[in-house]
Structures are given as structure tokens and as C-alpha cells.
Design a protein around this motif. Sequence first.
Motif, PDB file in Angstrom:
ATOM      1  N   TRP A   1      52.472  41.398  41.847  1.00 34.02           N
ATOM      2  CA  TRP A   1      51.700  41.264  40.602  1.00 34.02           C
ATOM      3  C   TRP A   1      51.055  39.893  40.514  1.00 34.02           C
ATOM      4  CZ3 TRP A   1      56.259  43.653  37.440  1.00 34.02           C
ATOM      5  CH2 TRP A   1      56.217  45.044  37.588  1.00 34.02           C
TER       6      TRP A   1
ATOM      7  N   ASP B   1      47.963  39.799  42.425  1.00 36.98           N
ATOM      8  CA  ASP B   1      47.032  40.875  42.067  1.00 36.98           C
ATOM      9  C   ASP B   1      47.140  42.090  42.978  1.00 36.98           C
ATOM     10  OD1 ASP B   1      46.163  39.289  40.071  1.00 36.98           O
ATOM     11  OD2 ASP B   1      44.355  38.615  41.069  1.00 36.98           O
ATOM     12  N   ARG B   2      48.366  42.373  43.421  1.00 30.36           N
ATOM     13  CA  ARG B   2      48.574  43.589  44.215  1.00 30.36           C
ATOM     14  C   ARG B   2      49.463  44.528  43.408  1.00 30.36           C
ATOM     15  NH1 ARG B   2      51.919  42.749  48.097  1.00 30.36           N
ATOM     16  NH2 ARG B   2      52.519  40.611  47.675  1.00 30.36           N
ATOM     17  N   LEU B   3      49.792  45.672  43.999  1.00 32.54           N
ATOM     18  CA  LEU B   3      50.618  46.642  43.279  1.00 32.54           C
ATOM     19  C   LEU B   3      52.090  46.546  43.665  1.00 32.54           C
ATOM     20  CD1 LEU B   3      48.370  49.805  43.487  1.00 32.54           C
ATOM     21  CD2 LEU B   3      48.751  48.356  41.527  1.00 32.54           C
TER      22      LEU B   3
ATOM     23  N   HIS C   1      48.241  35.865  36.107  1.00 30.85           N
ATOM     24  CA  HIS C   1      47.904  36.857  37.123  1.00 30.85           C
ATOM     25  C   HIS C   1      48.812  38.074  37.075  1.00 30.85           C
ATOM     26  CE1 HIS C   1      44.669  35.353  39.728  1.00 30.85           C
ATOM     27  NE2 HIS C   1      44.985  34.209  39.164  1.00 30.85           N
ATOM     28  N   LEU C   2      50.002  37.922  36.481  1.00 25.07           N
ATOM     29  CA  LEU C   2      50.908  39.071  36.393  1.00 25.07           C
ATOM     30  C   LEU C   2      50.235  40.245  35.685  1.00 25.07           C
ATOM     31  CD1 LEU C   2      54.327  37.582  35.290  1.00 25.07           C
ATOM     32  CD2 LEU C   2      53.902  38.843  37.357  1.00 25.07           C
ATOM     33  N   PHE C   3      49.371  39.925  34.711  1.00 27.00           N
ATOM     34  CA  PHE C   3      48.809  40.982  33.878  1.00 27.00           C
ATOM     35  C   PHE C   3      47.367  41.283  34.234  1.00 27.00           C
ATOM     36  CE2 PHE C   3      51.925  38.520  31.492  1.00 27.00           C
ATOM     37  CZ  PHE C   3      52.895  39.495  31.359  1.00 27.00           C
ATOM     38  N   GLN C   4      46.867  40.638  35.274  1.00 26.27           N
ATOM     39  CA  GLN C   4      45.465  40.874  35.583  1.00 26.27           C
ATOM     40  C   GLN C   4      45.276  42.172  36.338  1.00 26.27           C
ATOM     41  OE1 GLN C   4      43.782  37.441  37.389  1.00 26.27           O
ATOM     42  NE2 GLN C   4      43.520  36.400  35.443  1.00 26.27           N
ATOM     43  N   LYS C   5      44.029  42.605  36.387  1.00 19.00           N
ATOM     44  CA  LYS C   5      43.710  43.840  37.082  1.00 19.00           C
ATOM     45  C   LYS C   5      44.039  43.684  38.563  1.00 19.00           C
ATOM     46  CE  LYS C   5      39.851  46.999  37.555  1.00 19.00           C
ATOM     47  NZ  LYS C   5      39.781  46.909  39.022  1.00 19.00           N
ATOM     48  N   LYS C   6      44.667  44.712  39.122  1.00 17.28           N
ATOM     49  CA  LYS C   6      45.073  44.620  40.514  1.00 17.28           C
ATOM     50  C   LYS C   6      43.908  44.992  41.432  1.00 17.28           C
ATOM     51  CE  LYS C   6      48.951  43.786  38.717  1.00 17.28           C
ATOM     52  NZ  LYS C   6      49.036  42.407  38.273  1.00 17.28           N
ATOM     53  N   ALA C   7      43.851  44.299  42.558  1.00 15.83           N
ATOM     54  CA  ALA C   7      42.738  44.537  43.475  1.00 15.83           C
ATOM     55  C   ALA C   7      42.987  45.732  44.379  1.00 15.83           C
ATOM     56  CB  ALA C   7      42.503  43.285  44.321  1.00 15.83           C
ATOM     57  N   THR C   8      44.234  46.191  44.437  1.00 14.59           N
ATOM     58  CA  THR C   8      44.587  47.245  45.385  1.00 14.59           C
ATOM     59  C   THR C   8      43.931  48.577  45.024  1.00 14.59           C
ATOM     60  OG1 THR C   8      46.724  46.175  45.456  1.00 14.59           O
ATOM     61  CG2 THR C   8      46.545  48.285  46.563  1.00 14.59           C
TER      62      THR C   8
END
Lengths: 347, 167
Positions: A42, A45-47, B37-44
Amino acid sequence: MTLLSIDWFFIIEKVLLISGVLVLSLVVAMYSTWGERKVAAWIQDRLGPNRAGFMGLLQPLADGGKLFFKEEIIPTNSNRFLFILGPSIAMLVACMTSAVIPWGDSLVIAGRTVSLQIADVNIGILFIFGVVSMGVYGIMIGGWASNNKYSLLASVRAASQIISYELPMGLALIALLMLTGSLSLKDIVEQQRHGLWNVVYQPLGFFIFLVCAFAECNRAPFDLPEAENELNGGYHLEYSSMKLGFFLFAEYINMFISSALISTMYFGGYAFPYMDKLGLDPNMVTILGFLALFVKTLLFIFFFMWVRWTVPRFRYDQLMRLGWKVMIPLALVNMLITGALVLARQH
Amino acid sequence: MQALTNRAKAVDRRPMTLAEKMYIPAIAKGMGITFKHLFQKKATVSFPEKKRDFSPVFRGLHVLNRDEEGRERCTACGLCAVACPAEAITMEAAERKEGEEHLYREEKYAAKYEINMLRCIFCGFCEEACPKDAVYMSETFAPANYQRKGFIYGKDDLLIPHPKEGK
């Protein structure tokens, strides 16, 4: 039911409690690996793991199963006995610390008062210190028995790091003990239950303890002994299969235990605000108290991970300088101020 | 020296102040950034379930085209093979026999037409070189395979389905 003047209920109670705490620390450690990967993902910015089960919740099981079934390699020129002893000590020591942590107040079951602490020894903190410093042996023996100079160097580094940071940790604790006047963790929690949390009195001591806990657990930014991303493993370089798993797992158990310890000593342990004014059944309050401690512990585990994915690693000389030239003087000053204040209040 | 861009910043070489030496404010700042960044939109992109759109100029696997009546357009002139910088294309020409007019558009056709997808760099020069509009690059990419020979695509892999027969 007293047979041969042995209190069987007592033994059953303690066995259940020990198993419970052991299972709890293993499960929390297991899911810390999952949590670590999720938090890492997280923050970047990954899952994170999301294929094995819902939200990847079966991932730790898959990882554990994989480690168990991997090929077991013991180097020919290693000392077989010591090679196996290393991870065993690391794991054993990691599991032993939880014995003196009060996981909650006491429950009353069928007229019997059951304390949710395995052993309320009056030297609780000393016990923890003794056991934690034994953890160095696991690393040292593991690295030495591998008969590999890289493992040996890494274990020497690990040992000197842990020993260096144990000093300021102990000094920070002495300041706390001046305040509480007791080494028993149960007493420390009870004092915080009826007063303010110790972090209010000992902010600097808490900070020093926290930083040293990072170093003791070999966590970033002090994870030089392992340095997973550039060294090929560090002291557990020659280990494979579940022995490697034990070393890694012990690290996560240590993280759980030190989080629980920090919560217990500085953040009120199982005490939470207004716990005596709710007017609930004492058993209910105990269970809520346990949950409060659990939540505090999880928050600290999250903090450990959060720091790991934020702060870059120290260089080894920086690590030593921080330990000896910053942390120890700081802890000494903290001790001096605390001592002066305690004296001033007595007069 | 003149800066190449206006983004250049001079390096601050002043000695660190006490607050900077304490290192804690910098850590707190960094932790604030990571927490955000924990809550930001994920790039995956969860690949097999979700697929990203290709750009309109994407060059994927080649296809061999047919005309409206389903006849192969390729005349095995070899221009694509000549244009290919990776030398991925090989072909063998053959002459159209009596009664094969419904299969091949012109008197000469490619009896064998192979593209080695491991050599191919997907530059699209073959597409440009083809005078008969026979080679096109589609919007798919080569699936994984266990062996190298699986990446050599023959005519049956490349030809598009027949518009009438469906094969």
C-alpha cells in the motif's frame, strides 16, 4: 481435587494459558508477514498479495507450507548440532518472552480467579532482558556453525548491534523503574490503570526504548544483519527450508512481543480509559482489556512496518555512532532527570 | 554553466542545522508521505481480470490477411523478409495451380510463411513493406510457451479466419 498435593487445576490453567499465548503469538507472527507485505504494497501504491484466499489471507499458510516442503540443506563442513541449535534457540527465545506479559487482568471462572498472565514474577523486566539477550546466541551460533565467513561476519555484526542497543534500552528502563518502583509488569500496568500512562512521564524513555526495540528486532532502519535487498541473507545465508523459516519467523514473533511490551510498559497495557467506570461485569472488563492491549500491540506492529517502508537503512558506522554516542548519553540524561524529579517529589 | 532545464536546483551545501542533525523531523515528514500513500490509488492492474487498453498504434502479433472473398493476399514477394531488421520472417513461394483460384488471389502464393516471434522486435516494418496489404499487426501479444519451437508461428497461426467458412 488435590492429588499428591498438586493443584491440578492450577496446572491445567497454566497449560491452557501457555498454549493460548503461544498460539496467539504464532498466529500474530504469521499474519504479520501478510500484514508486512500488505503495508509495503500500500505504501508503494501496489495491491499486495491478493491471490491466495480473500485479500490473500491464506498467503501465510502457503508460505509456511512452501518453507516446510523445500529442500533441506545442511552444509557439509558445518557443525550439524550447532547448525540446528541456532534457529531452535532463536525460536525458543522468541516464544519465551511472552510468559511475563500480563495479557489481561484476571477472569473469574467458576469461583476461581484466573490471571491472564502466565507468570507474575517480581523480576518480569529482568526476565525479559535475560531472555532477549539470549536471542543473540541463536544468531551467533547459527552464523558461526554455518562455516561460512559471510555468515560469521553478519552474525558478528548482528551480535554487536544487539548488544550495543541493549545498553540504552536498559538505561531507558531504569528510568521507568525509578518511577514505578517495581519490576513486575503486572504492577506497572496496575499503576497505569489508576494513573496516567507511563509515556506521559517518560516520553524520552519511551522514544529511546522504541528505537532500541527496532534495533533489537533487526528491523529497518537497523536491519543491517540481514539487509535482505543487498546481502544474500546475512547470518542465515546457509539456511534453507524451515530452519530459515524459523529465523525469519522468530523476527516476527520478536516484533509482536516487543510491541506488546512497549504497550504494556508505556501505553497502559490492558488498561484503557474509564475501564473502572463502565460498570460492566469484571470478566467483561478483562476481555475488553485484553482486546485493548491487542489493539495497541497491532498498532505498534503497524508502526514497525510503517517505519520499515519509510526510513532507509543506516550505515554500520552510523548505527554504532547512534547507539553509543547518541542513545546512551540520551538515556543517561533521561535517567538523571527522572532521578532528580523523583527525589524532588519525595522531599 | 547554463542549466539544460529550468528544473535544475543548486545543491545546498550549508552545514546541517540542529533540527536537521536530529533527523527526527525529516523522519516524521517521510512517515507523513508514506502514510498518505497508504490511501492513494493503486497503480496495479489486476491483469487476468482487468486488461489495460492498448494504444491505437500498438503493434502486436502479425496476421496474414485475406481479401473479401477469403483468398490469401500474400504473394510471397519477400519484401517483408527483406525489410525485417531482425530476420524473423522466412517464406517459400509456390505457383497457384488450376482450380486453386478461390484460395489464392494471385498466381504466386506463400506455401510456407513463418515468423519467429522470439526474433521479432515488433517494429512494424513488414507491415509497411507489404505491397499487397497482406501482413498486419494485430492487438494481441504472443502467449507464453514451454518451448522455443512454439514461438515459430506458421501460416495456420497467422492467417485470419476465412470470412465465409469461418476457418
